[in-house]
Write a protein that holds these residues in place. Structure first.
Motif, PDB file in Angstrom:
ATOM      1  N   TYR A  89      -9.208  -2.436   9.883  1.00  0.00           N
ATOM      2  CA  TYR A  89      -8.565  -1.155   9.064  1.00  0.00           C
ATOM      3  C   TYR A  89      -8.968  -1.182   7.657  1.00  0.00           C
ATOM      4  CZ  TYR A  89      -5.979   0.978  12.799  1.00  0.00           C
ATOM      5  OH  TYR A  89      -5.472   1.839  13.918  1.00  0.00           O
ATOM      6  N   PHE A  90      -8.938  -2.633   7.322  1.00  0.00           N
ATOM      7  CA  PHE A  90      -9.481  -2.716   5.807  1.00  0.00           C
ATOM      8  C   PHE A  90     -10.778  -2.460   5.704  1.00  0.00           C
ATOM      9  CE2 PHE A  90      -5.398  -5.119   5.219  1.00  0.00           C
ATOM     10  CZ  PHE A  90      -5.011  -4.603   3.831  1.00  0.00           C
ATOM     11  N   LYS A 146     -12.415  -0.271   7.347  1.00  0.00           N
ATOM     12  CA  LYS A 146     -12.529   1.086   7.327  1.00  0.00           C
ATOM     13  C   LYS A 146     -12.233   1.821   6.141  1.00  0.00           C
ATOM     14  CE  LYS A 146     -10.427   4.314  10.484  1.00  0.00           C
ATOM     15  NZ  LYS A 146      -9.532   4.571  11.422  1.00  0.00           N
ATOM     16  N   SER A 147     -11.150   1.404   5.366  1.00  0.00           N
ATOM     17  CA  SER A 147     -10.751   1.783   4.222  1.00  0.00           C
ATOM     18  C   SER A 147     -11.643   1.394   2.999  1.00  0.00           C
ATOM     19  CB  SER A 147      -9.299   1.413   3.692  1.00  0.00           C
ATOM     20  OG  SER A 147      -8.605   1.936   4.939  1.00  0.00           O
ATOM     21  N   ASN A 148     -12.650   0.789   3.263  1.00  0.00           N
ATOM     22  CA  ASN A 148     -13.648   0.110   2.117  1.00  0.00           C
ATOM     23  C   ASN A 148     -13.072  -0.632   1.285  1.00  0.00           C
ATOM     24  OD1 ASN A 148     -15.954   2.039   3.161  1.00  0.00           O
ATOM     25  ND2 ASN A 148     -14.891   3.609   1.807  1.00  0.00           N
ATOM     26  N   THR A 150      -3.028  -1.493   4.822  1.00  0.00           N
ATOM     27  CA  THR A 150      -4.286  -0.711   4.067  1.00  0.00           C
ATOM     28  C   THR A 150      -3.336   0.282   3.161  1.00  0.00           C
ATOM     29  OG1 THR A 150      -4.551   0.598   6.057  1.00  0.00           O
ATOM     30  CG2 THR A 150      -6.169  -1.148   5.584  1.00  0.00           C
ATOM     31  N   LYS A 151      -2.735   0.849   3.686  1.00  0.00           N
ATOM     32  CA  LYS A 151      -2.110   2.096   2.755  1.00  0.00           C
ATOM     33  C   LYS A 151      -1.204   1.349   1.370  1.00  0.00           C
ATOM     34  CE  LYS A 151       0.110   5.995   5.328  1.00  0.00           C
ATOM     35  NZ  LYS A 151       1.543   6.348   5.657  1.00  0.00           N
ATOM     36  N   SER A 164      -3.449   0.135  -1.307  1.00  0.00           N
ATOM     37  CA  SER A 164      -3.656   1.155  -1.962  1.00  0.00           C
ATOM     38  C   SER A 164      -2.790   1.812  -2.847  1.00  0.00           C
ATOM     39  CB  SER A 164      -4.404   2.303  -1.236  1.00  0.00           C
ATOM     40  OG  SER A 164      -5.340   1.880  -0.346  1.00  0.00           O
TER      41      SER A 164
END
Ligand SMILES: Cc1cc2nc3c(=O)[nH]c(=O)nc-3n(C[C@H](O)[C@H](O)[C@H](O)COP(=O)(O)OP(=O)(O)OC[C@H]3O[C@@H](n4cnc5c(N)ncnc54)[C@H](O)[C@@H]3O)c2cc1C
Length: 404
Positions: free
Chosen positions: A48-49, A51-53, A383-384, A387
């Motif tokens: 997941y991390f 995928k979120s770059n 991941t959210k 950010s």
């Protein structure tokens, strides 16, 4: 003390051969997010991390997927360890329904992962059954059925009159398409493989032995002296957290599993369902792609440092008798017997989020029988959070929710 968290011949690490190995760390490196633990939870976070770059690294002290991940039964279902009526002593009806719906969301995520990256982990979407063999518990099953029906979940009520199974039950709740199964070892490796394509770094045989926090960073020292500097660490070490915090997470037990040899004439109905009874502690079982049955249960208080052979043999024998009594028409031969730590919480949920006293120390701990689905939710929510966005449902998994 180096506590042994897994004992025995684990099905998934035995049947899976020729899986990729990763190097150990041989230089100082930087990453934004340092994930400690290379089980299914660490792999999910890494995926997941990446995928979120967000640059991230997994540090695993032993081998990928050889901890609790290797002994999970991998019944993936939205329902929790306890039935809803029992759970209501600890949490609200709203929270239970919310947890069920989050479970559905996590199941959808896994399905999407498979749709996007292919099925390399024996994924199958299946039904789920919770049942009782005691008439006195029929009311509990009815309550469970109505709660799920009202929540809009596809369910059917089963009783003696319409029981499609070959074993006796008094009543049960059938979740249509409500579950899935995977090979957890292959799933972990597939997640890491996909994560690596997006920049994830992974090191095996790289134990974290020290962590220093500064205003801006966390610096982790590994066993051969090399360091990793990052913005945060995420503890994904399963039931083994004492190195990172004094905080107690859940109540530990030892759970037992047996897996049969492939069964030639296994009835089709058992190939597409995960089944759990309503006993305390409960038994649960499911079929693998090669028609083995895996059954788990017979939990006892956690056995930390000694391997109590007599107790283990006794528990395996009980599981074997139980399986044979459910399927007298099948030739059941047990090939694998294994056990290990398991941790549960009063509300049956895991822990996702920051340490209340240290903003650089984060946790993703899939405690309870739905650990893998909680890790998926952890991957999405953390991941959210990294950010700057707080998922409204993350409070259900708050790290300090049991503090007085
Ligand atoms: C018997 C049993 C049955 C289960 N059945 C189900 C089920 O049907 N469905 C479901 O969803 N969940 C189930 N669970 C729960 C699920 O297995 C767990 O949630 C999941 O396996 C935990 O994975 P993990 O990656 O968090 O932990 P682990 O697989 O234990 O991985 C943690 C890793 O951290 C590493 N580590 C520890 N300390 C360090 C350190 N200092 N430095 C570097 N690495 C470190 C360890 O070596 C280990 O590999 C079950 C669990 C058990 C025990």
């Amino acid at each position: 003390m180096n506590i042994q968290y897994v004992h025995g011949d684990c099905l998934f690490t035995r049947i899976n051969k020729n899986i990729k190995q990763y190097e150990y760390l041989t230089e100082d490196i930087r990453a934004e997010v340092i994930i400690i633990g290379g089980g299914v939870t660490g792999a999910i976070l890494g995926y997941y991390f990446s995928k979120s770059n967000i640059p991230c690294v997994i540090l695993e002290k032993s081998r990928i997927a050889h901890g609790s991940t290797s002994i999970t039964t991998s019944l993936l279902e939205y329902e929790l360890d306890s039935n809803a009526l029992d759970l209501m002593s600890y949490t609200s009806k709203e929270n239970i329904i919310k947890s069920y719906k989050l479970g559905v969301k996590a199941l959808d995520e896994i399905q999407e992962f498979i749709a996007n990256h292919g099925n390399k982990c024996d994924y199958r979407k299946v039904d789920s059954l919770l049942y009782t063999s005691k008439k006195i518990e029929n009311k509990v099953m009815e309550e469970e059925y109505y709660l799920r029906k009202e929540a809009g979940l596809p369910v059917e009520f089963i009783d003696e009159a319409n029981n499609p199974f070959s074993f006796d039950l008094k009543s049960g709740v059938l979740g249509k398409g409500a579950g899935a199964v995977i090979d957890p070892y292959k799933f972990t490796h597939q997640l890491i493989e996909e994560g690596c394509k997006m920049g994830l770094k992974v090191y095996e045989n790289t134990e974290v032995i020290d962590i220093k926090y500064s205003d801006n960073d966390a610096t982790v020292e590994t066993i051969y002296g090399y360091k990793v500097k990052g913005k945060i660490i995420i503890v994904a070490t399963g039931y083994n957290t004492s190195f990172f915090t004094k905080r107690a997470f859940g109540t530990k037990s030892t759970a037992f599993n047996i897996a049969t040899k492939p069964i030639a004439n296994l009835d089709d109905i058992y190939k597409n369902i995960v089944i759990k009874d309503n006993k305390v502690p409960y038994n649960y079982f499911r079929a693998t792609n090669d028609n083995r049955l895996i059954m788990g249960g017979e939990d006892v208080n956690f056995i930390p440092d000694i391997y109590n052979e007599e107790l283990c043999i006794n528990s395996y024998n009980k599981l074997e008798q139980r399986l044979k009594s459910l399927f007298p028409h099948l030739k059941i031969e047990i090939e694998y017997r294994y056990c290990g730590a398991f941790a549960s919480t009063q509300d049956n949920l895991g822990f996702i989020g920051k340490d209340p006293d240290n903003s650089k120390l984060w946790y993703c701990l899939g405690y309870g029988a739905n650990g893998i689905l909680f890790a998926i939710l952890g991957g999405m929510m953390l991941t959210k959070l990294y950010s700057g966005e707080v998922d409204k449902d993350m409070k259900l998994f708050k790290v300090d929710r049991f503090d007085n």
